[in-house]
Design an enzyme around this catalytic site. Sequence first.
Site, mmCIF file in Angstrom:
data_model
loop_
_atom_site.group_PDB
_atom_site.id
_atom_site.type_symbol
_atom_site.label_atom_id
_atom_site.label_comp_id
_atom_site.label_asym_id
_atom_site.label_seq_id
_atom_site.Cartn_x
_atom_site.Cartn_y
_atom_site.Cartn_z
ATOM 1 N N ARG A 91 48.376 28.022 46.920
ATOM 2 C CA ARG A 91 49.363 27.115 46.222
ATOM 3 C C ARG A 91 48.772 26.694 44.879
ATOM 4 O O ARG A 91 47.826 26.762 44.462
ATOM 5 C CB ARG A 91 49.144 25.760 47.201
ATOM 6 N N LEU A 93 48.371 24.463 41.758
ATOM 7 C CA LEU A 93 47.901 23.186 41.615
ATOM 8 C C LEU A 93 48.732 22.351 40.408
ATOM 9 O O LEU A 93 48.820 22.961 39.401
ATOM 10 C CB LEU A 93 46.556 22.915 41.290
ATOM 11 N N ASN A 107 39.656 30.297 39.772
ATOM 12 C CA ASN A 107 40.219 30.806 40.833
ATOM 13 C C ASN A 107 39.898 32.264 40.741
ATOM 14 O O ASN A 107 39.459 32.876 39.632
ATOM 15 C CB ASN A 107 41.882 30.713 40.463
ATOM 16 N N THR A 108 39.999 32.899 41.532
ATOM 17 C CA THR A 108 39.862 34.445 41.604
ATOM 18 C C THR A 108 41.436 35.256 42.088
ATOM 19 O O THR A 108 41.987 34.932 43.034
ATOM 20 C CB THR A 108 38.766 34.999 42.699
ATOM 21 N N HIS A 109 41.543 36.113 41.240
ATOM 22 C CA HIS A 109 42.886 37.016 41.344
ATOM 23 C C HIS A 109 42.625 38.518 41.580
ATOM 24 O O HIS A 109 41.597 39.035 40.589
ATOM 25 C CB HIS A 109 43.645 36.600 40.182
HETATM 26 C C1 GRF Z 1 41.487 37.336 47.369
HETATM 27 O O1 GRF Z 1 41.964 38.576 47.211
HETATM 28 C C2 GRF Z 1 42.267 36.518 46.544
HETATM 29 O O2 GRF Z 1 42.013 36.804 45.234
HETATM 30 C C3 GRF Z 1 43.836 36.287 46.954
HETATM 31 O O3 GRF Z 1 43.738 36.104 48.411
HETATM 32 C C4 GRF Z 1 42.430 37.007 48.811
HETATM 33 C C5 GRF Z 1 41.781 35.820 49.625
HETATM 34 O O4 GRF Z 1 40.841 36.345 50.250
HETATM 35 N N1 GRF Z 1 44.476 35.086 45.993
HETATM 36 P P1 GRF Z 1 39.814 35.754 51.401
HETATM 37 O O5 GRF Z 1 40.594 34.722 52.071
HETATM 38 O O6 GRF Z 1 38.787 35.301 50.499
HETATM 39 O O7 GRF Z 1 39.496 36.793 52.383
#
Ligand code: GRF
Length: 200
Positions: A91, A93, A107-109
């Site tokens: 979501r 923010l 955040n990780t993308h």
């Molecule tokens: C990750 O690849 C993240 O970058 C993306 O959703 C995935 C989440 O994976 N937005 P998890 O829930 O940590 O297994």
Amino acid sequence: MKQIVVLISGTGSNLKALIDATASPTYGVSIAAVISDKTSAQGLAYATNAGIETTVVAPSDYENKAEWDRALARAVRAYQPDLVVCAGFMRLLGEPFLREFVGKVVNTHPALLPAFPGAHAVRDALAHGVKLSGATVFFIDEGIDTGAIVAQVAVPVVAEDDENTLGERIKDAERRQLVDVVGRLAREGWQVSGRHVTIG
Ligand code: GRF
């Protein structure tokens, strides 16, 4: 020891990797709480099993997005974290949350930003025919996957890849990068100057 709050929506494999890393005291990070927007997020079980407090702040319990945002900010504030880590938190923010926590939320993308922002990064990268994708850790701002980049890891795309195989290969590298970056941010500190992030 720095305190972090982790936000999740899904399976929580990134959260699991962070929990495993915190088993070593030299990692320098303690997970104060895991917060989800969904009671059904499977990752909550990893937190519970590790004895970490969990909270669910579901949008359906609030009148509108701003109210939900404020409730999320309250939930996070209760733990006074040094850093908030979005690990598969699906979501956006909004302003009420960011006003308080901007500069403290990563955040990780699953793509090499600024390529392929949004919720379908792996599918979009495949459809575009790129030969290299990867994962990005960045500080969240008000845009969609637009914030200042902290770290990136490249992952090759192979001819036979589908969304699942490429997605899993990226997630493998993504988890290792997230664990590394969160630990370094916690142990060494950071500075953000415009779009440029320096650790240490
Ligand atoms: C990750 O690849 C993240 O970058 C993306 O959703 C995935 C989440 O994976 N937005 P998890 O829930 O940590 O297994």
